[in-house]
Design a protein around this motif. Sequence first.
Motif, PDB file in Angstrom:
ATOM      1  N   SER A 115       2.500  -9.529  24.051  1.00 13.87           N
ATOM      2  CA  SER A 115       1.893  -8.215  24.261  1.00 13.87           C
ATOM      3  C   SER A 115       0.386  -8.194  24.050  1.00 13.87           C
ATOM      4  N   CYS A 116      -0.187  -9.312  23.560  1.00 14.33           N
ATOM      5  CA  CYS A 116      -1.614  -9.307  23.286  1.00 14.33           C
ATOM      6  C   CYS A 116      -2.156 -10.727  23.160  1.00 14.33           C
ATOM      7  N   SER A 117      -3.491 -10.812  23.120  1.00 11.82           N
ATOM      8  CA  SER A 117      -4.179 -12.094  23.025  1.00 11.82           C
ATOM      9  C   SER A 117      -5.427 -11.935  22.165  1.00 11.82           C
ATOM     10  N   GLU A 163       2.948 -15.110  32.199  1.00  9.18           N
ATOM     11  CA  GLU A 163       1.982 -14.726  31.170  1.00  9.18           C
ATOM     12  C   GLU A 163       0.813 -15.705  31.158  1.00  9.18           C
ATOM     13  N   SER A 176       0.400 -18.635  26.857  1.00 10.36           N
ATOM     14  CA  SER A 176       1.507 -17.696  26.728  1.00 10.36           C
ATOM     15  C   SER A 176       1.832 -17.550  25.248  1.00 10.36           C
ATOM     16  N   TYR A 203       3.796  -2.426  31.263  1.00 11.03           N
ATOM     17  CA  TYR A 203       3.335  -2.502  29.885  1.00 11.03           C
ATOM     18  C   TYR A 203       1.872  -2.912  29.854  1.00 11.03           C
ATOM     19  N   TYR A 209      -1.069  -4.991  28.250  1.00 15.85           N
ATOM     20  CA  TYR A 209      -1.325  -6.202  27.484  1.00 15.85           C
ATOM     21  C   TYR A 209      -2.720  -6.056  26.885  1.00 15.85           C
ATOM     22  N   GLU A 210      -2.872  -6.256  25.589  1.00 16.76           N
ATOM     23  CA  GLU A 210      -4.157  -6.079  24.918  1.00 16.76           C
ATOM     24  C   GLU A 210      -4.886  -7.409  24.760  1.00 16.76           C
ATOM     25  N   TYR A 211      -6.207  -7.364  24.906  1.00 17.43           N
ATOM     26  CA  TYR A 211      -7.061  -8.539  24.716  1.00 17.43           C
ATOM     27  C   TYR A 211      -8.019  -8.278  23.573  1.00 17.43           C
TER      28      TYR A 211
END
Length: 139
Positions: free
Chosen positions: A61-63, A97, A110, A43, A45-47
């Motif tokens: 799934s994102c930060s 995470e 996380s 998957y 993971y978006e930043y």
Amino acid sequence: MVIHLMGPSKTYNLRPCERCGFKPQAGIFKTCLDCFLNGHSLYRYEYDVSYLKLLFKRSGSCSIWDCRPANQVVETAYRLLEDKSFGSYNFFLNNCEDFAVYCKTGKAMSNQTAGLFGFNLVGAVGYHATKEIYEAVTN
């Protein structure tokens, strides 16, 4: 190859991987992609997402944090692998995470765990306070 933090596993009795030699155990390890995925999908993971997008995305799934350059991310992961300095795995306060986000941003966070406290100011303060207490006790 992938450097990652792995928690306790029920697969410790497996033989070492023929490709990379990895034998499942807790800690920070460098493994082939097949061992990392362990039959699961990869998957993205978006930043650097907006806080609003974070609220509506699937947890973990994102930060909202900016991402470091790739060479710095790899250097951080190798340093943590060599030093074993990220600490022991803890499902809530020091998980895979946390490790990945720390390598990418410099902040061990996380969103899956933080979401248990609520995605608001009270939740963020509660999560960070709990994490600081955990780190003080374990270090």
